[in-house]
Design a protein around this motif. Structure first.
Motif, mmCIF file in Angstrom:
data_model
loop_
_atom_site.group_PDB
_atom_site.id
_atom_site.type_symbol
_atom_site.label_atom_id
_atom_site.label_comp_id
_atom_site.label_asym_id
_atom_site.label_seq_id
_atom_site.Cartn_x
_atom_site.Cartn_y
_atom_site.Cartn_z
ATOM 1 N N GLY A 89 0.831 -1.194 0.000
ATOM 2 C CA GLY A 89 0.000 0.000 0.000
ATOM 3 C C GLY A 89 0.865 1.242 0.000
ATOM 4 O O GLY A 89 2.095 1.174 0.064
ATOM 5 N N VAL A 91 0.751 5.832 0.892
ATOM 6 C CA VAL A 91 0.043 6.996 1.435
ATOM 7 C C VAL A 91 0.604 8.261 0.803
ATOM 8 O O VAL A 91 1.817 8.413 0.672
ATOM 9 N N THR A 107 -3.765 5.971 -5.232
ATOM 10 C CA THR A 107 -4.072 5.469 -3.891
ATOM 11 C C THR A 107 -5.021 4.287 -3.934
ATOM 12 O O THR A 107 -4.769 3.240 -3.311
ATOM 13 N N ASN A 111 -4.171 0.482 -2.789
ATOM 14 C CA ASN A 111 -4.712 0.112 -1.478
ATOM 15 C C ASN A 111 -6.023 -0.658 -1.540
ATOM 16 O O ASN A 111 -6.338 -1.401 -0.606
ATOM 17 N N SER A 137 -5.228 0.614 8.750
ATOM 18 C CA SER A 137 -4.547 1.770 9.330
ATOM 19 C C SER A 137 -5.476 2.426 10.336
ATOM 20 O O SER A 137 -6.708 2.368 10.191
ATOM 21 N N TYR A 150 -6.571 8.409 1.413
ATOM 22 C CA TYR A 150 -5.929 7.281 2.082
ATOM 23 C C TYR A 150 -6.855 6.663 3.132
ATOM 24 O O TYR A 150 -7.017 5.436 3.193
ATOM 25 N N SER A 153 -9.553 4.647 1.601
ATOM 26 C CA SER A 153 -9.047 3.379 1.075
ATOM 27 C C SER A 153 -8.864 2.354 2.191
ATOM 28 O O SER A 153 -9.148 1.166 2.012
ATOM 29 N N LYS A 154 -8.422 2.801 3.356
ATOM 30 C CA LYS A 154 -8.218 1.869 4.461
ATOM 31 C C LYS A 154 -9.552 1.477 5.117
ATOM 32 O O LYS A 154 -9.675 0.363 5.663
ATOM 33 N N VAL A 157 -10.623 -1.402 3.144
ATOM 34 C CA VAL A 157 -9.930 -2.626 3.551
ATOM 35 C C VAL A 157 -10.640 -3.271 4.738
ATOM 36 O O VAL A 157 -10.863 -4.487 4.765
#
Length: 249
Positions: A89, A91, A107, A111, A137, A150, A153-154, A157
């Motif tokens: 990944g 950032v 990004t 990710n 994260s 970012y 995107s996390k 996840v």
């Protein structure tokens, strides 16, 4: 008996930082490990550091053909995956109003898109009872200025882990997330233009962390080993924070 004796593990983003530290832990605990990364020179250094029971396959997780090469190599030599650590990944900092298509695509391709297709390409080789670890994260649950893309995107996840834990429960495949706080890896250096700027970032993160310091890649690797092994056999769909308390108190 070692925690990962005879296991076959795949770690994306395995040439440095958390991925490299985890590869070392896994090999020390009996696993054969495949690592991937974008830079061959860094992969070569990582293989030398790990020392044995490791294969490096150069590639970008955002490229489906690169993922095919990675899992093709695994299939040809071992024919299975017992542990998948989807760790690759990146950032970049950009505030709303300054976000470009290039930043957004870069990004999310790494990710989100890359992580999803890493899992999908691994799936035909995943063994019943296998373990999947995704790198999240603290940004996924916090509002951090200039981290909007970012953080989103996390958060995706984290959502994947819940869905996949439900989808693969009948095969006993466990899917969990590690969400680090500030960890002393090259990613911090990549967020600053100078070494002085990177050092200041480290100092700022340390000051904001209840334990008074930033974390070590090896501390995240310990959590990954736990999630990869039978020690976490009753865990799936969960998120473990390795963050020194920064997102907790």
């Amino acid at each position: 008996m070692s925690l990962l004796d005879t296991k076959v593990a795949v770690i994306t983003g395995g040439s440095s930082g958390i991925g490299l530290a985890t590869a070392k832990r896994f090999v020390a605990q009996g696993a054969y490990v495949y690592i991937s990364g974008r830079r061959q020179s860094e992969l070569d250094k990582a293989v030398a550091e790990i020392g044995g029971n490791v294969t490096a396959v150069q590639g970008d997780v955002a490229s489906l053909s690169d993922l095919d090469r990675l899992f093709g190599a695994v299939k040809a030599r071992h024919g299975r995956v017992d542990v998948l650590f989807a760790n690759a990944g990146l950032v970049e900092h950009q505030k709303l109003g300054e976000i470009t298509e290039t930043h957004f695509d870069k990004t999310f391709n790494a990710n989100v898109r890359g992580l999803l297709f890493t899992m999908q390409k691994a799936l035909p080789l995943m063994q019943d009872g296998g373990a999947v670890i995704l790198t999240g994260s603290i940004a996924g649950i916090k509002g951090l200025p200039a981290h909007g893309t970012y953080s989103a995107s996390k958060a995706a996840v984290r959502s994947f882990a819940r869905t996949w834990a439900a989808e693969f429960k009948d095969k006993g495949i466990r899917v969990n997330v590690i969400s680090p706080g500030a960890i002393d890896t090259p990613i911090i250096d990549g967020q600053a233009d100078t070494q002085e700027g990177a050092d200041q970032l480290r100092a700022n993160f340390a000051a904001a962390t209840p334990l008074g310091r930033i974390g070590k890649a090896e501390e995240v690797a310990d959590a990954a080993l736990f999630l990869a092994s039978s020690q976490s056999s009753f865990m799936t769909g969960a998120e473990i924070f390795v963050d020194g308390g920064i997102a907790q108190v």
